[in-house]
Write a protein that holds these residues in place. Structure first.
Motif, PDB file in Angstrom:
ATOM      1  N   ARG A   1      30.158 -28.731  25.889  1.00  0.00           N
ATOM      2  CA  ARG A   1      30.467 -29.670  26.837  1.00  0.00           C
ATOM      3  C   ARG A   1      31.640 -30.568  26.488  1.00  0.00           C
ATOM      4  O   ARG A   1      32.100 -31.179  27.493  1.00  0.00           O
ATOM      5  CB  ARG A   1      29.427 -30.724  27.295  1.00  0.00           C
ATOM      6  CG  ARG A   1      28.160 -30.355  27.621  1.00  0.00           C
ATOM      7  CD  ARG A   1      26.910 -31.125  27.801  1.00  0.00           C
ATOM      8  NE  ARG A   1      27.335 -32.528  28.394  1.00  0.00           N
ATOM      9  CZ  ARG A   1      27.244 -32.693  29.692  1.00  0.00           C
ATOM     10  NH1 ARG A   1      26.731 -31.585  30.494  1.00  0.00           N
ATOM     11  NH2 ARG A   1      27.594 -33.694  30.103  1.00  0.00           N
TER      12      ARG A   1
ATOM     13  N   PRO B   1      28.734 -21.279  30.087  1.00  0.00           N
ATOM     14  CA  PRO B   1      28.298 -22.347  29.467  1.00  0.00           C
ATOM     15  C   PRO B   1      27.351 -21.931  28.381  1.00  0.00           C
ATOM     16  O   PRO B   1      27.070 -20.587  28.228  1.00  0.00           O
ATOM     17  CB  PRO B   1      27.180 -22.832  30.727  1.00  0.00           C
ATOM     18  CG  PRO B   1      27.010 -21.812  31.689  1.00  0.00           C
ATOM     19  CD  PRO B   1      28.487 -20.772  31.592  1.00  0.00           C
TER      20      PRO B   1
ATOM     21  N   SER C   1      20.010 -27.935  27.138  1.00  0.00           N
ATOM     22  CA  SER C   1      21.008 -27.780  28.273  1.00  0.00           C
ATOM     23  C   SER C   1      20.435 -28.366  29.544  1.00  0.00           C
ATOM     24  O   SER C   1      21.472 -28.950  30.337  1.00  0.00           O
ATOM     25  CB  SER C   1      21.415 -26.241  28.319  1.00  0.00           C
ATOM     26  OG  SER C   1      21.999 -25.882  27.082  1.00  0.00           O
TER      27      SER C   1
ATOM     28  N   ASP D   1      22.575 -30.693  31.988  1.00  0.00           N
ATOM     29  CA  ASP D   1      23.036 -29.904  33.047  1.00  0.00           C
ATOM     30  C   ASP D   1      21.750 -29.200  33.711  1.00  0.00           C
ATOM     31  O   ASP D   1      21.586 -28.097  33.412  1.00  0.00           O
ATOM     32  CB  ASP D   1      24.196 -28.902  32.686  1.00  0.00           C
ATOM     33  CG  ASP D   1      24.859 -28.233  33.799  1.00  0.00           C
ATOM     34  OD1 ASP D   1      24.394 -28.556  35.058  1.00  0.00           O
ATOM     35  OD2 ASP D   1      25.670 -27.291  33.516  1.00  0.00           O
TER      36      ASP D   1
END
Length: 269
Positions: free
Chosen positions: A26, A85, A241, A245
């Protein structure tokens, strides 16, 4: 059988490793971020390494190889997270590590039991679920080099730790990459100096320290089990995670679980 103390250490390392990976993914990109991350970890670990200082001359070849893995790992990890990601790159890279170990074993003529084949199948399906649908398939090309470094570093360290204290070994192995990134990213240091970057660096070295301590407690023949058990971080990274998100696909979570099942089978064998 992995000793209980080593098991506890490697599970703690997996949790901390998953946390810093989520933060790192991130964070910003570039050599300046790597420099601050490495420097923060190096400085934070210095009191531990110096307080436990113990080293023999025979350790230097292993330290040099370990340092090369450190540099290689951070470069390819930064590249991978620039493409996808953490909840997709992390299970893919971590899951491929034990598979690579198994492939090498087959290549040198080792007999592969049935449970190992099942484990590899579970990991392969999990990797496929992680990659398809939510991220470009090119991430496989970025995550594979990460897996190579993850598979090789523990074996080098297991032999090097015969000649040095775990804390000392880790600290010295991170010195070249810390100096190198600081020199290369000196013009970006001020912009990259943020609380999250510093915390990431501390988490990185803490996870490494716990892993080194676990490796120092086992025989070289148990290193594959320790390396596989550390992949429990795959399960930790999914909820972490999700907390940060909540947009990632369920397929990625399912893939992570399958990778974890395969890794447990490899470790149990």
């Amino acid at each position: 059988m992995v000793p209980g103390g080593a098991l506890a250490l490697v599970l703690a390392a997996a949790l901390v490793h998953a946390l810093w990976n989520v933060l790192f993914a991130r964070g910003g990109r570039g050599i300046g971020v790597l420099a601050v991350t490495n420097a923060a970890g190096f400085v934070a670990w210095a009191p531990v390494a110096l307080g436990r200082w113990s080293i023999e001359a025979a350790v230097w070849p292993y330290l040099l190889a370990g340092a090369a893995f450190q540099i290689y790992y951070l470069l390819v990890l930064n590249r991978a997270y620039a493409r996808a990601p953490a909840h997709t790159v992390y299970p893919l890279a971590r899951g491929l590590g034990p598979v690579l170990v198994l492939v090498v074993a087959v290549a040198v003529g080792a007999r592969v039991p049935g449970w190992a084949v099942v484990a590899v199948g579970s990991i392969s399906v999990g990797v496929w679920l992680t990659v398809t649908g939510s991220v470009d398939r090119r991430v496989l090309g970025a995550a594979f080099p990460v897996a190579v470094s993850l598979a090789g570093f523990p074996f080098v360290a297991a032999y090097g730790l015969r000649h040095a204290d775990p804390a000392t070994y880790l600290w010295l192995s991170t010195l070249p990459v810390t100096v190198g990134t600081l020199v290369a990213g000196r013009s970006e240091l001020r912009a990259a100096l943020r609380p999250m970057t510093v915390v990431t660096g501390v988490g990185m070295v803490a996870a490494g320290g716990l892993t080194m301590a676990a490796l120092a407690m086992v025989e070289p023949s148990q290193v594959p089990a320790v390396a596989a058990l550390r992949e429990t971080g795959i399960l930790f990274v999914v909820p972490l995670s999700w907390l940060l998100d909540r947009t990632f696909a369920r397929r990625a979570a399912m893939g992570a679980v399958l990778v974890f099942v395969g890794v447990v089978l490899l470790a149990a064998g």
